[in-house]
Write an enzyme that holds these catalytic residues in place. Structure first.
Site, PDB file in Angstrom:
ATOM      1  N   ARG A 193      91.988 -56.737   9.473  1.00  0.00           N
ATOM      2  CA  ARG A 193      93.273 -57.051   8.833  1.00  0.00           C
ATOM      3  C   ARG A 193      94.406 -57.316   9.817  1.00  0.00           C
ATOM      4  O   ARG A 193      95.114 -58.313   9.705  1.00  0.00           O
ATOM      5  CB  ARG A 193      93.740 -55.892   7.935  1.00  0.00           C
ATOM      6  CG  ARG A 193      93.282 -55.955   6.524  1.00  0.00           C
ATOM      7  CD  ARG A 193      93.042 -54.551   6.059  1.00  0.00           C
ATOM      8  NE  ARG A 193      92.017 -53.972   6.894  1.00  0.00           N
ATOM      9  CZ  ARG A 193      90.714 -54.136   6.672  1.00  0.00           C
ATOM     10  NH1 ARG A 193      90.322 -54.774   5.634  1.00  0.00           N
ATOM     11  NH2 ARG A 193      89.807 -53.649   7.493  1.00  0.00           N
ATOM     12  N   THR A 194      94.587 -56.406  10.758  1.00  0.00           N
ATOM     13  CA  THR A 194      95.797 -56.510  11.577  1.00  0.00           C
ATOM     14  C   THR A 194      95.757 -57.773  12.430  1.00  0.00           C
ATOM     15  O   THR A 194      96.710 -58.554  12.458  1.00  0.00           O
ATOM     16  CB  THR A 194      95.949 -55.246  12.448  1.00  0.00           C
ATOM     17  OG1 THR A 194      95.783 -54.108  11.609  1.00  0.00           O
ATOM     18  CG2 THR A 194      97.306 -55.191  13.105  1.00  0.00           C
ATOM     19  N   LYS A 201      86.787 -55.954  33.685  1.00  0.00           N
ATOM     20  CA  LYS A 201      86.687 -55.982  35.147  1.00  0.00           C
ATOM     21  C   LYS A 201      87.653 -55.000  35.793  1.00  0.00           C
ATOM     22  O   LYS A 201      87.801 -54.963  37.016  1.00  0.00           O
ATOM     23  CB  LYS A 201      87.004 -57.394  35.665  1.00  0.00           C
ATOM     24  CG  LYS A 201      86.143 -58.483  35.096  1.00  0.00           C
ATOM     25  CD  LYS A 201      86.668 -59.848  35.589  1.00  0.00           C
ATOM     26  CE  LYS A 201      86.255 -60.963  34.664  1.00  0.00           C
ATOM     27  NZ  LYS A 201      87.067 -62.169  34.886  1.00  0.00           N
ATOM     28  N   ARG A 205      96.637 -54.062  20.207  1.00  0.00           N
ATOM     29  CA  ARG A 205      95.972 -52.827  19.739  1.00  0.00           C
ATOM     30  C   ARG A 205      95.192 -52.256  20.903  1.00  0.00           C
ATOM     31  O   ARG A 205      94.503 -52.985  21.623  1.00  0.00           O
ATOM     32  CB  ARG A 205      95.037 -53.118  18.576  1.00  0.00           C
ATOM     33  CG  ARG A 205      94.187 -51.899  18.212  1.00  0.00           C
ATOM     34  CD  ARG A 205      93.441 -52.075  16.930  1.00  0.00           C
ATOM     35  NE  ARG A 205      94.349 -52.043  15.795  1.00  0.00           N
ATOM     36  CZ  ARG A 205      93.950 -52.046  14.526  1.00  0.00           C
ATOM     37  NH1 ARG A 205      92.666 -52.076  14.242  1.00  0.00           N
ATOM     38  NH2 ARG A 205      94.819 -52.024  13.532  1.00  0.00           N
ATOM     39  N   HIS A 257     100.949 -46.832  13.912  1.00  0.00           N
ATOM     40  CA  HIS A 257     100.531 -48.164  13.452  1.00  0.00           C
ATOM     41  C   HIS A 257     101.709 -48.733  12.665  1.00  0.00           C
ATOM     42  O   HIS A 257     101.666 -48.849  11.438  1.00  0.00           O
ATOM     43  CB  HIS A 257      99.284 -48.036  12.582  1.00  0.00           C
ATOM     44  CG  HIS A 257      98.561 -49.331  12.319  1.00  0.00           C
ATOM     45  ND1 HIS A 257      99.131 -50.575  12.517  1.00  0.00           N
ATOM     46  CD2 HIS A 257      97.299 -49.563  11.857  1.00  0.00           C
ATOM     47  CE1 HIS A 257      98.251 -51.509  12.190  1.00  0.00           C
ATOM     48  NE2 HIS A 257      97.141 -50.919  11.788  1.00  0.00           N
TER      49      HIS A 257
HETATM   50  N1   CP Z   1      94.584 -51.442   8.322  1.00  0.00           N
HETATM   51  C1   CP Z   1      94.099 -51.822   9.525  1.00  0.00           C
HETATM   52  O1   CP Z   1      94.680 -51.543  10.585  1.00  0.00           O
HETATM   53  O2   CP Z   1      92.928 -52.517   9.436  1.00  0.00           O
HETATM   54  P1   CP Z   1      92.150 -53.145  10.674  1.00  0.00           P
HETATM   55  O3   CP Z   1      91.659 -52.009  11.523  1.00  0.00           O
HETATM   56  O4   CP Z   1      91.045 -53.964  10.066  1.00  0.00           O
HETATM   57  O5   CP Z   1      93.140 -53.978  11.448  1.00  0.00           O
END
Ligand code: CP
Length: 306
Positions: free
Chosen positions: A51-52, A80, A101, A129
């Site tokens: 999603r993100t 590396k 991320r 998040h």
């Molecule tokens: N909700 C969320 O962060 O989903 P993903 O891990 O798929 O990005």
């Protein structure tokens, strides 16, 4: 230049403005179709995501921009031994904004200190998040019409679930919120959230283990998966993973208009039969994630659309 590391980086007034912009984008998508012509977003994902990452990419494409990036540490020069600081200095030459991320808490913050483009924390370890929180706030406000006066149950892995940590920090700024923190003993909310966020702000909350007992009083239920990737051993995960399973039978205990949220991905904690229940909002929530990330990109790039 502005980055987004935590949901608290925006004031309540700024958040309102951002959510209003997201609602306008939803209502008038064509108006924004060329807002980011010629701009690029880099998605730097050192951890898996559906999603993100893809909603950031969809958001930039919807705005007329382009995307580049990597979806795992293994497919980047991190494999590396390249540092996050060096990576962001290079990416700053290639893109106008980036979403990162990383499994290490604080890695996007380190990147932001060396970056000459806005950096968005797209999830750092078990910490924060913030763009999931923006998604959650937009979903709640759009479907319920307000962001205060709720009893909200947060259920599942409250220890490692970064979406829960960010959402609590964001919601305590709205009036008359009561948190019901539903988890097994071993997955309770971390001390720093309990003491430094909830107690310090005199926030009303209770910690309970039974979902069934909590359900009748809830206006919102935020389910979370047990975060397998943060466990030190498989045995503990297996013992915890099916502690809560929301199904149609349990939902008979809930209010007829209780909204069910989940950041997704789901494993077993919500039975698929619940998907047909009108209270289930988690797939609409994923859609709201695109609108709010479009609004965020426009805001951080200071693009005004008249
Ligand atoms: N909700 C969320 O962060 O989903 P993903 O891990 O798929 O990005």
């Amino acid at each position: 230049m502005r980055h987004l590391m935590s949901p608290l980086d925006f004031s309540v007034e700024e958040l309102d403005k951002l959510l209003n912009l997201a609602n306008d984008i939803e209502a008038n998508p064509k108006k924004y179709a060329h807002a980011c012509d010629g701009k690029k977003i880099a998605t730097l994902f050192y951890e898996p995501s559906t999603r993100t990452r893809l909603s950031f990419e969809a958001a930039m494409l919807n705005l007329g921009g382009s995307v580049l990036g990597f979806s795992s540490a293994d497919s980047s020069s991190a494999a590396k031994g390249e540092s996050v600081s060096d990576t962001i200095r290079v990416i700053s030459c290639y893109a106008d904004i980036c979403a990162m991320r990383h499994p290490k808490e604080g890695a996007p913050l380190v990147a932001s200190m060396k970056s000459s483009i806005p950096v968005i924390n797209a999830g750092d370890g078990g910490h924060q998040h913030p763009t999931q929180t923006l998604t959650d706030l937009l979903t709640i406000r759009s479907l319920k019409g307000r962001l205060g006066n709720f009893t909200i149950g947060l259920c599942g892995d409250l220890k490692f679930g970064r979406t829960v940590h960010s959402l609590i920090q964001a919601l305590i700024r709205y009036p008359n919120i009561k948190f019901v923190l539903i988890s097994p003993e071993e997955l309770r909310i971390p001390d720093n959230i309990r003491e430094d966020v909830l107690r310090k702000n005199n926030q009303e909350f209770v910690e309970v283990a039974s979902l069934e007992d909590a359900l009748p009083e809830l206006d919102l239920l935020y389910m979370t998966r047990v975060q397998k990737e943060r466990f030190f051993n498989e045995e503990d995960y297996v013992r915890m993973k099916d502690f809560y399973i929301l199904d149609s039978e349990k939902l008979k205990l809930a209010k007829p208009d209780m909204m069910i949220l989940h950041p997704l991905p789901r494993v077993n904690e919500i039975s698929v039969e619940v998907d047909e229940d009108p209270r289930a909002a988690y797939f609409r929530q994923a859609q709201y994630g695109v609108y709010v990330r479009m609004a965020l990109i426009l805001t951080l790039l200071e693009v005004e659309v008249c």
